[in-house]
Design an enzyme around this catalytic site. Structure first.
Site, PDB file in Angstrom:
ATOM      1  N   CYS A   1     -19.402 -11.231 -20.080  1.00  7.10           N
ATOM      2  CA  CYS A   1     -20.740 -11.209 -20.734  1.00  7.10           C
ATOM      3  C   CYS A   1     -20.697 -12.107 -21.745  1.00  7.10           C
ATOM      4  O   CYS A   1     -21.705 -13.035 -21.902  1.00  7.10           O
ATOM      5  CB  CYS A   1     -21.071  -9.796 -21.017  1.00  7.10           C
ATOM      6  SG  CYS A   1     -22.694  -9.549 -21.695  1.00  7.10           S
TER       7      CYS A   1
ATOM      8  N   CYS B   1     -28.031  -7.660 -16.672  1.00  2.36           N
ATOM      9  CA  CYS B   1     -27.410  -7.205 -17.809  1.00  2.36           C
ATOM     10  C   CYS B   1     -28.309  -7.756 -19.128  1.00  2.36           C
ATOM     11  O   CYS B   1     -29.070  -8.556 -19.089  1.00  2.36           O
ATOM     12  CB  CYS B   1     -26.319  -8.327 -18.110  1.00  2.36           C
ATOM     13  SG  CYS B   1     -25.529  -8.288 -19.649  1.00  2.36           S
TER      14      CYS B   1
ATOM     15  N   CYS C   1     -23.175  -5.766 -18.933  1.00  2.00           N
ATOM     16  CA  CYS C   1     -22.109  -5.993 -18.370  1.00  2.00           C
ATOM     17  C   CYS C   1     -20.901  -5.098 -18.650  1.00  2.00           C
ATOM     18  O   CYS C   1     -20.611  -4.965 -19.840  1.00  2.00           O
ATOM     19  CB  CYS C   1     -21.518  -7.578 -18.226  1.00  2.00           C
ATOM     20  SG  CYS C   1     -22.535  -8.698 -17.513  1.00  2.00           S
TER      21      CYS C   1
ATOM     22  N   GLY D   1       0.769  -1.356   0.044  1.00  3.34           N
ATOM     23  CA  GLY D   1       0.121  -0.096  -0.009  1.00  3.34           C
ATOM     24  C   GLY D   1       0.815   1.236  -0.018  1.00  3.34           C
ATOM     25  O   GLY D   1       0.215   2.367  -0.248  1.00  3.34           O
TER      26      GLY D   1
ATOM     27  N   CYS E   1     -26.882 -10.733 -21.182  1.00  4.34           N
ATOM     28  CA  CYS E   1     -26.502 -12.053 -20.814  1.00  4.34           C
ATOM     29  C   CYS E   1     -27.608 -12.471 -19.270  1.00  4.34           C
ATOM     30  O   CYS E   1     -27.310 -13.656 -18.737  1.00  4.34           O
ATOM     31  CB  CYS E   1     -25.185 -12.297 -20.678  1.00  4.34           C
ATOM     32  SG  CYS E   1     -24.478 -11.451 -18.898  1.00  4.34           S
TER      33      CYS E   1
END
Lengths: 188, 295
Positions: B270, B239, B264, B30, B242
């Site tokens: 997708c 979606c 998506c 980090g 899909c």
């Protein structure tokens, strides 16, 4: 042979890339033992140590060789292949030594609070890297992992409080295991 | 034919400098490691940081995938993929699970990542405190002292203005209980995927000259308050290609009458679902094979 400069990377760009992936894998997953082969460095430098040196050293890095690593053959070979600079341990970015020659960690560069990355990395020759009685945990380790470190103190005594500290790379012939400052160690 | 480029474009000295930086960034999860970012043959903002990290990590055996906001087929993704095909001669793929290295702009793939993968993020502003404190000398000190109160004030002001934490992307996280980090502008929907991820996550900011990392299996916590806990955010829809109801959705305007559809954002996810026979409401075929819902 003191003036034998052969035994470096045959294809420097791609060999260094492959070596770095192994080194990064080892540092990102402490306890995982990776293999770094392909070089024939002068004694007592191991193949793993030589791979790390040729992958990471150049004219901007300061290196310290301790005890029997501090010989002309090793110096000449590293200078030829990397053009690196040699200095004393307290100023060095990388230190090459054996596990019993690490010395006081607080004598090495441990970074500052603002820049903890300006700290040393110690490339340690270790007699055996395998599974064993020392338990590692922390970042990079899913649960815990057992490794063949026989004594914790050389790696943690004098180690400054996180985020400061020194990172270790343990090597044995062609084997490398990472031991960054974040890894918690416990003998079982 | 002569090879006009060094492997993966960058010269060896630059790669060594980035590699040393990456190892320190992995050792201090980090924390932002400064590095001497190079000019790349693409403008800032197009992933120069990510490209340099990928160049430094790439091996000839890699199979790489590049996504731009989840999509494999947008300009940025296509041009970076071609860049590495040309300069490193590596194989490329659009399949998340087949890729060994994925460079991403602003998304984490829907498909779970595994231990053999590396995820490289393109980062515009690596400093999470930058919009609160413009001076680098001060933000350095704030990180050194773990002085993150200002970030909580910012999130609190969100609640005061909007009634909830309105930050929806580049949502600040705390890594391993120490450094507050900018996850790059991924939607906060993706934040939980960063925690305990089996893959190594690397971040490169080219213009800002910073590298940082999240090693595998790290604890990554999105900042929040007890009475306003972190929540994922996604459109309340499924979606329309899909029918996935658990993926991050893009809202797309489809005509000049204001009609919209949700799809998506992860194109591979997708397409894989559609190949498996999943159909959304705009993608169903009638009995003769015509698309009955086509507008």
């Amino acid at each position: 042979m003191a003036n034998d400069l052969s035994g470096g990377f045959t294809n420097p760009s791609q060999d260094a890339a492959r070596a770095f992936r192994q080194i990064m894998d080892a540092m990102a997953r402490p306890g995982r033992i990776v293999s770094l082969s392909g070089l024939t460095p002068p004694e007592p430098l191991s193949r793993a140590q030589a791979n790390i040196a040729l992958t990471l050293f150049d004219h901007t890095t300061k290196i310290s060789l301790k005890a029997h690593y501090d010989n002309e053959a090793v110096k000449t070979w590293l200078s030829f292949h990397t053009g690196t600079n040699f200095t004393s341990p307290e100023l060095a970015d990388f230190i090459i030594c054996d596990h019993d020659g690490i010395g006081a960690i607080n004598a090495l560069k441990q970074g500052s609070n603002e820049y903890p990355d300006q700290s040393a990395t110690v490339i340690v020759g270790y007699p055996k890297l395998d599974h064993g009685q020392c338990q590692l945990s922390g970042p990079g380790i899913k649960d815990k992992v057992m490794v063949s470190i026989t004594e914790i103190s050389p790696f943690r005594n004098g180690q400054a409080m996180f985020p400061l500290g020194v990172d270790f790379m343990l090597t044995c012939d062609d084997k490398l295991m990472g031991l960054p400052r974040t890894t918690k160690m416990e003998m079982c | 034919m002569s090879n006009d480029y060094n492997f993966a474009y960058l010269d060896e000295q630059t790669k060594r400098m980035i590699r040393r930086g990456l190892l320190k960034s992995i050792a201090i999860p980090g924390y932002q490691v400064p590095f001497a970012s190079r000019e790349m043959p693409m403008p800032y903002g197009w992933g120069t940081g990510g490209v340099q990290v990928t160049s430094a990590c790439l091996v000839p055996e890699d199979k790489i995938k590049v996504i731009d906001q989840g999509a494999d087929d947008t300009t940025n993704a296509v041009s970076i993929r071609q860049f590495f095909e040309k300069t490193a001669k590596v194989e490329t793929t659009t399949h998340t699970e087949k890729a060994s290295l994925i460079q991403t702009r602003h998304r984490i793939p829907e498909h779970d990542l595994d231990e053999n993968q590396i995820l490289v993020y393109q980062v515009p502003i690596p400093e999470p405190l930058r919009f609160l404190e413009p001076r680098e000398s001060e933000t350095r000190k704030m990180h050194a002292l773990t002085e993150y109160g200002l970030m909580h004030v910012k999130l609190y002001e969100d609640i005061a203005h909007h009634g909830h934490i309105a930050t929806s992307y580049a949502y600040p996280v705390k890594v391993e209980g120490r450094y507050v980090m900018d996850p790059s502008p991924i939607p906060k929907f993706d934040n939980p995927k960063m925690s305990m991820c089996p893959a190594l996550q690397l971040f490169g900011a080219g213009r800002e000259q910073r590298l940082y990392a999240i090693p595998p299996y790290c604890e990554v916590i999105s900042l929040d308050f007890e009475d306003h806990p972190f929540t994922r955010l996604k459109a309340n829809a499924e979606c329309e290609l899909c029918s996935a109801n658990n993926s991050y959705l893009d809202e797309v305007i489809i005509d000049d009458e204001g009609n919209r559809m949700f799809v998506c954002s992860d194109t591979h996810y997708c397409e894989a679902r559609q190949a498996d026979g999943h159909r959304g409401k705009r993608n169903r075929l009638d009995q003769e094979g015509y698309d009955a819902t086509h507008i």
